[in-house]
Scaffold this active site. Structure first.
Site, PDB file in Angstrom:
ATOM      1  N   GLU A  35       0.823  -1.198   0.000  1.00 24.94           N
ATOM      2  CA  GLU A  35       0.000   0.000   0.000  1.00 24.94           C
ATOM      3  C   GLU A  35       0.863   1.255   0.000  1.00 24.94           C
ATOM      4  O   GLU A  35       1.905   1.320   0.666  1.00 24.94           O
ATOM      5  CB  GLU A  35      -0.928  -0.010   1.212  1.00 24.94           C
ATOM      6  N   CYS A  91       3.302   8.390   1.241  1.00 25.14           N
ATOM      7  CA  CYS A  91       3.743   7.423   2.248  1.00 25.14           C
ATOM      8  C   CYS A  91       4.053   6.110   1.534  1.00 25.14           C
ATOM      9  O   CYS A  91       3.191   5.559   0.838  1.00 25.14           O
ATOM     10  CB  CYS A  91       2.671   7.231   3.308  1.00 25.14           C
ATOM     11  N   CYS A 136       5.100  -6.967   7.800  1.00 20.06           N
ATOM     12  CA  CYS A 136       6.110  -6.433   8.723  1.00 20.06           C
ATOM     13  C   CYS A 136       6.379  -7.463   9.816  1.00 20.06           C
ATOM     14  O   CYS A 136       5.467  -8.152  10.280  1.00 20.06           O
ATOM     15  CB  CYS A 136       5.612  -5.134   9.362  1.00 20.06           C
ATOM     16  N   CYS A 158       4.346  -4.436  16.126  1.00 21.46           N
ATOM     17  CA  CYS A 158       3.799  -3.416  17.023  1.00 21.46           C
ATOM     18  C   CYS A 158       2.335  -3.758  17.301  1.00 21.46           C
ATOM     19  O   CYS A 158       1.553  -3.977  16.368  1.00 21.46           O
ATOM     20  CB  CYS A 158       3.919  -2.037  16.391  1.00 21.46           C
ATOM     21  N   CYS A 175      -0.711  -1.809  15.568  1.00 20.85           N
ATOM     22  CA  CYS A 175      -0.620  -1.577  14.121  1.00 20.85           C
ATOM     23  C   CYS A 175      -1.249  -2.729  13.351  1.00 20.85           C
ATOM     24  O   CYS A 175      -0.933  -3.904  13.588  1.00 20.85           O
ATOM     25  CB  CYS A 175       0.844  -1.410  13.729  1.00 20.85           C
ATOM     26  N   GLY A 186       5.899  -2.233   6.615  1.00 16.92           N
ATOM     27  CA  GLY A 186       7.255  -2.735   6.774  1.00 16.92           C
ATOM     28  C   GLY A 186       8.153  -1.831   7.587  1.00 16.92           C
ATOM     29  O   GLY A 186       7.833  -0.682   7.881  1.00 16.92           O
ATOM     30  N   GLU A 187       9.301  -2.388   7.961  1.00 19.87           N
ATOM     31  CA  GLU A 187      10.361  -1.671   8.675  1.00 19.87           C
ATOM     32  C   GLU A 187      11.510  -1.442   7.699  1.00 19.87           C
ATOM     33  O   GLU A 187      12.229  -2.379   7.329  1.00 19.87           O
ATOM     34  CB  GLU A 187      10.821  -2.504   9.884  1.00 19.87           C
ATOM     35  N   SER A 210      11.134   6.369   8.881  1.00 25.46           N
ATOM     36  CA  SER A 210      10.779   6.073  10.262  1.00 25.46           C
ATOM     37  C   SER A 210      11.189   4.648  10.595  1.00 25.46           C
ATOM     38  O   SER A 210      10.926   3.722   9.818  1.00 25.46           O
ATOM     39  CB  SER A 210       9.273   6.244  10.470  1.00 25.46           C
ATOM     40  N   SER A 236      10.222   5.854  15.818  1.00 20.10           N
ATOM     41  CA  SER A 236       8.872   5.531  16.277  1.00 20.10           C
ATOM     42  C   SER A 236       8.974   5.121  17.746  1.00 20.10           C
ATOM     43  O   SER A 236       9.199   3.961  18.075  1.00 20.10           O
ATOM     44  CB  SER A 236       8.304   4.388  15.422  1.00 20.10           C
ATOM     45  N   LEU A 237       8.817   6.085  18.629  1.00 19.62           N
ATOM     46  CA  LEU A 237       9.053   5.883  20.061  1.00 19.62           C
ATOM     47  C   LEU A 237       7.826   5.249  20.740  1.00 19.62           C
ATOM     48  O   LEU A 237       7.901   4.161  21.307  1.00 19.62           O
ATOM     49  CB  LEU A 237       9.405   7.210  20.720  1.00 19.62           C
ATOM     50  N   ASN A 238       6.730   5.967  20.757  1.00 24.88           N
ATOM     51  CA  ASN A 238       5.413   5.429  21.120  1.00 24.88           C
ATOM     52  C   ASN A 238       5.223   5.011  22.575  1.00 24.88           C
ATOM     53  O   ASN A 238       4.170   4.481  22.929  1.00 24.88           O
ATOM     54  CB  ASN A 238       5.052   4.238  20.219  1.00 24.88           C
ATOM     55  N   ASN A 292      -4.988   5.536  15.567  1.00 22.95           N
ATOM     56  CA  ASN A 292      -6.036   5.295  14.585  1.00 22.95           C
ATOM     57  C   ASN A 292      -6.566   3.876  14.758  1.00 22.95           C
ATOM     58  O   ASN A 292      -5.799   2.911  14.676  1.00 22.95           O
ATOM     59  CB  ASN A 292      -5.477   5.484  13.170  1.00 22.95           C
ATOM     60  N   CYS A 303      -2.056   6.368   9.719  1.00 19.71           N
ATOM     61  CA  CYS A 303      -0.911   5.727  10.356  1.00 19.71           C
ATOM     62  C   CYS A 303      -1.352   4.500  11.149  1.00 19.71           C
ATOM     63  O   CYS A 303      -2.255   4.578  11.981  1.00 19.71           O
ATOM     64  CB  CYS A 303      -0.231   6.734  11.283  1.00 19.71           C
TER      65      CYS A 303
END
Length: 405
Positions: free
Chosen positions: A123, A158, A165, A169, A172, A216-217, A246, A271-273, A349, A392
């Site tokens: 995507e 994006c 991935c 997370c 996600c 993905g990372e 990121s 990406s701390l979060n 989200n 996101c």
């Protein structure tokens, strides 16, 4: 969980070795998209053509966005026919299904090289006017420009780097896919060029930002990710100052990234979060391998350009990471980097079957005010495309949402 970079194993995902019949003869399609100018020049020379034919190939593929060899009319017909018989094709990734949000955001299912089925799509998201994620990052990326005849002054694309991935997370949707394979450099850069062509973007004139924050990372597909960046900078003509990658905190990848030349290196977002290791290990299992302090140590190795800042992305999970005391912890972490930095806040989200809650608006504002009072540059990213699962953390190849065009 093995977080090794499978892009180093070229046999693992043989995406260029799909066979099909042509005139009763089995031909292996060979993609031109993804080859840089030097490689295209070698191709021309090996075919007995002048070296400058490689320049013509690169110009047609990356600047004129031609999609078929037959369409490269600057090349002799005889060579175009020979290339076709030998199995050469441009094979730029194609948009196979678009979805349009009420806010103008567009989400695309993009087909890569490995097959024709939906299971291999990734995507890509087009956000006219962006989501303000680049604001305050220290480059000209955040400055709008006049664009006569346009309905947007600037836009953000994006981009995905993997099919699925491995980082897992917990908040996600992409994590639900698992890692299926890495994208090639051509498949990553091709997403961008396909969207540029669809939107009629004028490279060098229109304000365009790229964020490698899709599926993905990127730093677990490091070689292909940076190969795509070089194609986009050197061949397509985009500026690395308008690109941001990121990462969830892949320390070896950040250390490699720190050694990249500023001429091609995008900006860095972490990406701390979460405000501490205990919470971060719960919501981001990768933290168990590379805890926050190890990530900060790696970030300190990045030599920033003038006015550049490190970005810390922070997803606010209702009741989990959105309290004022969490904001004060985040402020201390940001200061400890010793680097110019800013924080982007993202209200989570929602997605199906994910057991988190959106933060209350007053909690988001209190978090923002607390960070600002601590002297931290803080910005709130606008949600874009929630109704079509384009925001996101929502990318999971959902095909039921939104309107097709």
């Amino acid at each position: 969980m093995d977080y090794a970079d499978p892009s180093r194993d070229r046999k693992r995902h043989p995406v260029c070795f799909i066979r099909r019949q042509r005139g009763g003869v089995q031909v292996t399609p060979k993609p031109l998209f993804g080859m840089d100018r030097a490689a295209l020049t070698v191709l021309a020379e090996e075919a007995g053509e002048p070296s400058w034919r490689g320049e013509q190939l690169a110009e047609a593929i990356y600047r004129q966005w031609v999609t078929s060899i037959e369409g490269i009319t600057t090349l002799p017909r005889s060579w175009r026919e020979r290339m076709a018989k030998e199995g050469w094709e441009i094979r730029r990734p194609t948009i196979v299904q678009p979805f349009r949000s009420v806010d103008g955001t567009e989400r695309y299912l993009v087909q890569g090289l490995a097959g024709a089925g939906g299971s291999d799509t990734v995507e890509t998201v087009w956000m006219p006017e962006g989501d303000e994620g680049e604001t305050g990052d220290g480059s000209e990326a955040g400055e709008p420009a006049e664009a006569p005849g346009r309905t947007w002054l600037r836009a953000t694309i994006c981009v995905s780097s993997q099919v699925g991935c491995a980082v897992n997370c917990q908040f996600c949707l992409t994590a639900r896919l698992g890692l299926q394979r890495n994208l090639t450099a051509g498949e990553i850069a091709g997403q961008v060029v396909s969207v540029l062509a669809r939107q009629g973007v004028k490279v060098g004139k229109d304000r365009l930002n790229l964020v490698f924050m899709g599926m993905g990372e990127p730093l677990l597909n490091y070689d292909n990710f940076m190969g795509a960046v070089r194609l986009l900078v050197e061949e397509v003509g985009l500026s690395p100052l308008r690109m941001t990658v990121s990462t969830s905190g892949i320390v070896p990848g950040i250390e490699r990234f720190a050694r990249e030349s500023p001429e091609v290196r995008p900006k860095l977002a972490i990406s701390l979060n979460a405000p501490n290791d205990a919470i971060r290990s719960q919501v981001m299992p990768v933290n168990r391998k590379w805890p926050i302090e190890a990530v900060l140590d790696a970030v300190r190795q990045v030599r920033l350009r003038p006015r550049e800042r490190i970005t810390f992305e922070y997803v606010l999970l209702g009741g989990v990471t959105d309290r004022p005391e969490h904001a004060r912890e985040v402020a201390r972490l940001v200061r400890r980097t010793g680097q110019p930095a800013k924080v982007n806040l993202i209200a989570w989200n929602p997605g199906p079957e994910i057991a988190y809650e959106m933060p209350r608006p007053d909690a988001v504002e209190a978090f923002r005010r607390t960070l600002a009072a601590e002297g931290v540059a803080v910005y709130l990213r606008k949600p874009r495309g929630r109704d079509i699962y384009a925001a996101c953390g929502q990318l999971k190849r959902t095909i039921e949402a939104g309107s097709n065009e």
